[in-house]
Structure formats: C-alpha cells, structure tokens
Motif scaffolding. Structure first.
Motif, mmCIF file in Angstrom:
data_model
loop_
_atom_site.group_PDB
_atom_site.id
_atom_site.type_symbol
_atom_site.label_atom_id
_atom_site.label_comp_id
_atom_site.label_asym_id
_atom_site.label_seq_id
_atom_site.Cartn_x
_atom_site.Cartn_y
_atom_site.Cartn_z
ATOM 1 N N THR A 114 0.822 -1.220 0.000
ATOM 2 C CA THR A 114 0.000 0.000 0.000
ATOM 3 C C THR A 114 0.853 1.266 0.000
ATOM 4 N N ASN A 115 2.171 1.121 0.036
ATOM 5 C CA ASN A 115 3.072 2.268 0.076
ATOM 6 C C ASN A 115 3.248 2.881 -1.306
ATOM 7 N N PHE A 116 3.671 4.145 -1.351
ATOM 8 C CA PHE A 116 3.889 4.820 -2.628
ATOM 9 C C PHE A 116 5.015 4.178 -3.433
ATOM 10 N N LEU A 117 5.907 3.420 -2.781
ATOM 11 C CA LEU A 117 6.974 2.735 -3.496
ATOM 12 C C LEU A 117 6.418 1.660 -4.428
ATOM 13 N N PHE A 118 5.269 1.096 -4.090
ATOM 14 C CA PHE A 118 4.567 0.174 -4.974
ATOM 15 C C PHE A 118 3.655 0.934 -5.933
ATOM 16 N N LEU A 119 3.035 1.987 -5.430
ATOM 17 C CA LEU A 119 2.029 2.711 -6.206
ATOM 18 C C LEU A 119 2.639 3.488 -7.368
ATOM 19 N N ALA A 143 -3.951 4.196 2.303
ATOM 20 C CA ALA A 143 -2.842 3.829 3.193
ATOM 21 C C ALA A 143 -1.488 4.276 2.660
ATOM 22 N N VAL A 144 -1.487 5.071 1.579
ATOM 23 C CA VAL A 144 -0.227 5.417 0.925
ATOM 24 C C VAL A 144 0.701 6.229 1.829
ATOM 25 N N ALA A 145 0.135 7.012 2.733
ATOM 26 C CA ALA A 145 0.944 7.851 3.623
ATOM 27 C C ALA A 145 1.236 7.174 4.958
ATOM 28 N N GLY A 146 0.880 5.891 5.084
ATOM 29 C CA GLY A 146 1.137 5.189 6.330
ATOM 30 C C GLY A 146 0.167 5.621 7.432
ATOM 31 N N ASN A 147 0.539 5.328 8.657
ATOM 32 C CA ASN A 147 -0.307 5.639 9.806
ATOM 33 C C ASN A 147 -0.175 7.120 10.151
ATOM 34 N N SER A 148 -0.929 7.941 9.434
ATOM 35 C CA SER A 148 -0.848 9.392 9.593
ATOM 36 C C SER A 148 -2.248 9.987 9.520
ATOM 37 N N PRO A 149 -2.392 11.273 9.851
ATOM 38 C CA PRO A 149 -3.713 11.912 9.763
ATOM 39 C C PRO A 149 -4.272 11.972 8.351
ATOM 40 N N ILE A 166 -7.704 9.497 6.800
ATOM 41 C CA ILE A 166 -9.141 9.797 6.728
ATOM 42 C C ILE A 166 -9.481 10.605 5.468
ATOM 43 N N PRO A 167 -8.775 11.721 5.164
ATOM 44 C CA PRO A 167 -9.073 12.427 3.909
ATOM 45 C C PRO A 167 -8.893 11.545 2.678
ATOM 46 N N LEU A 168 -7.843 10.726 2.676
ATOM 47 C CA LEU A 168 -7.623 9.839 1.534
ATOM 48 C C LEU A 168 -8.714 8.769 1.446
ATOM 49 N N LEU A 169 -9.196 8.316 2.591
ATOM 50 C CA LEU A 169 -10.271 7.321 2.597
ATOM 51 C C LEU A 169 -11.547 7.907 1.995
ATOM 52 N N ILE A 170 -11.840 9.147 2.345
ATOM 53 C CA ILE A 170 -13.019 9.817 1.774
ATOM 54 C C ILE A 170 -12.838 10.021 0.274
ATOM 55 N N ALA A 171 -11.637 10.478 -0.110
ATOM 56 C CA ALA A 171 -11.355 10.696 -1.532
ATOM 57 C C ALA A 171 -11.438 9.389 -2.312
ATOM 58 N N TYR A 172 -10.894 8.309 -1.732
ATOM 59 C CA TYR A 172 -10.919 7.015 -2.414
ATOM 60 C C TYR A 172 -12.356 6.535 -2.610
ATOM 61 N N SER A 173 -13.186 6.705 -1.600
ATOM 62 C CA SER A 173 -14.578 6.259 -1.702
ATOM 63 C C SER A 173 -15.303 6.993 -2.828
#
Length: 298
Positions: free
Chosen positions: A145-150, A186-192, A195-202
C-alpha cells in the motif's frame, strides 16, 4: 527515507523494464518465437527472484545457512523457469498470447512488482519488529500500500492507457482501476492523511464504477464472453477493495495488517490490468503476425 538514490534508481530502471517487456509481449502476442518466449520468461524470472533473494538476505540474520539460502532462491526460481521452457518447447508449437499465456505472464509481472515493492521497503526503511506471522503480513500490507509500490504501477498504467490501449471496455476498466489506486488511503502510512484519503478514495471508487458500468450498460447487447469475464473480474476487485476499506474497522493494528485485504485488492487490480494490456480479453492491435517474422528467429 534511507538509501533514497538507490530507491529512485531501482524504481526508474524497473518501471522502464516492465514497460519494455509488456510492449515487447504485445508486439509479438500473435506468435512469440521460442527464443522470444524464453528470453521473456528468463528475464522476468531473473528480476523477480533476484529481488526475493535480496529481500531474504537483508531481512534475515547473516548466518552461513541464510546466505546460502538467499543465493538458492534465485537459483531454484531460474531452474524452474528453464524446466518450464524446455517442457513448453517439447509440448507447444503455438506461443500466441492466448488466455493461459496472458494469465501466466500477468502473474509473473505481478510477482515482479510485489517483489520490487518489498525490496524497496526494506531498502528504504529496513526490516524490524518481526516477531510473528501477523508481523510478516503487516509488513507485506505496508509495502504494497506504500507509494513505493504505487508510483511504478501508476506510471505503467498511464503509459499504456494513454498510448497503447484502444477505446473500449478494456480501456474503460483499466482507467477505472487506475483511478481506484490514485487515492490509496494507506499510501501515507499511519498518519492523519488516512481519513481524507479514505473519503477521496470512496468518492473516486464510486465514479470509477460508474465510468466502467455506464459503458457496459450502453453496450450490454453486444458484450461477448470475454467482455463478460472482464466485467466479472472488475466486480470481484470492487468487492475486494470494499472489504479492504472495511477491514480497519475490525482489525485496529498493526497498520499494515489492518490494510492487508486492501493490499490484496491492489495486487488483484494490477494483475487484471496486466491481463487487459496483454490482450487476454480482446485482440492486441499493435502486434505482428508470426508469419511476418524471420523463420530463422526460432
């Protein structure tokens, strides 16, 4: 991040290599010669097994047994590849990119991508706090899920969608898969940012599904069996991605384990994209016929 120059070089070289090998397979998809088939299998196996050997060597204690085992990972993989080539040389006469061949190459390409992601994670962040099977799964989830894969995955998808795929269902679903990866929560790891990325992804996922299925609905009367299979696999990936988004509600930690199912959905998306771009569900327009090749090439 540690070893940043080597991480960038590895990503750039491997992304270029994957793009080249896919373009080569597409160009020759109507009839690979035995030599071109063998070279493709050997190169992909060599790259994937090399990453696996390096991963084991860097992750495990530097004992004599582990060093020998790390070297043998590549040797065993190459031996299997050579035996497979010899077996197909005796058994097969047609190396066109049929369903089985396209699936096999898609899986090998996916193996290369995942192995590179795990290697880059170790190279950039090292390997630590591994005490159980759950820890290994968590590390796998973190790596995929890291940007190194993405980053390499998106670069390859953008290139072939923009310059190689013809308009149609394959291009629509490939674009949808691309959109579904852009806002990886999950691209930014365990960070704030989760939640914004989860909303954007949905939101993006809903649009991606509409983008693919609006085309399916308009052309539902002309869909053939291959198109229906492609639509079915896309629905499966959508369901798997949805399960991956819900997993953190049930599994609260560690972070990589919470996103393990989502990591599997990303790998499934990548393999399906490779199948599309290799022509498993539709003919490849930029390929050349076996009859136009030099017979001596085989």
């Amino acid at each position: 991040m540690l070893n940043l120059p080597w991480v960038i070089i590895t990503e750039a070289v491997m992304t270029g290599f994957i793009i080249w090998i896919i373009a080569y397979l597409r160009k020759n998809s109507r009839g690979l010669t035995l030599r071109s088939f063998s070279v493709s299998v050997i190169l992909l196996t060599m790259m994937g097994s090399m990453f696996d050997s390096l991963i084991y060597y860097m992750a495990m204690p530097r004992t004599f047994f582990n060093v020998v085992l790390a070297a043998n990972i590549s040797m065993i993989a190459m031996a299997i590849a050579i035996v497979y080539i010899l077996w197909t040389a005796v058994r097969e006469r047609d190396y066109s990119m049929k369903r089985g061949m396209a699936l096999a190459f898609a899986l090998i390409l996916g193996w290369n991508e995942v192995s590179m992601a795990l290697f880059l994670r170790i190279l950039g962040y090292y390997f630590h706090d591994i005490s159980s099977a759950a820890s290994y799964l968590a590390y796998f989830g973190l790596s995929v899920t890291n940007f190194l894969f993405l980053a390499p995955m998106l670069a390859e998808m953008v290139f072939f969608i923009a310059f190689r795929l013809s308009p149609g269902l394959g291009r629509r679903i490939s674009t949808s898969l691309l959109l579904m990866q852009v806002a990886d929560p999950a691209v930014a790891g365990n960070s704030p940012a989760v939640i914004p990325l989860l909303i954007a992804y949905s939101i993006i996922m809903v649009y991606a599904v509409y983008y693919a299925f609006s085309y399916l609905y308009r052309n539902r009367r002309s869909m053939d069996g291959a198109s229906r299979r492609l639509a079915g696999w896309f629905i499966f990936i959508f369901a798997l991605s949805t399960a991956g988004l819900l997993e953190p509600v049930v599994v609260h930690g560690p972070f990589g384990l919470s996103w393990f199912i989502f990591a599997l959905s990303m790998i499934s998306s990548m393999v399906l994209y490779f199948e599309i771009v290799l022509g498993m569900f539709s003919p490849v327009p930029d390929r050349i016929s076996a009859s136009s090749k030099n017979p001596a090439a085989s």
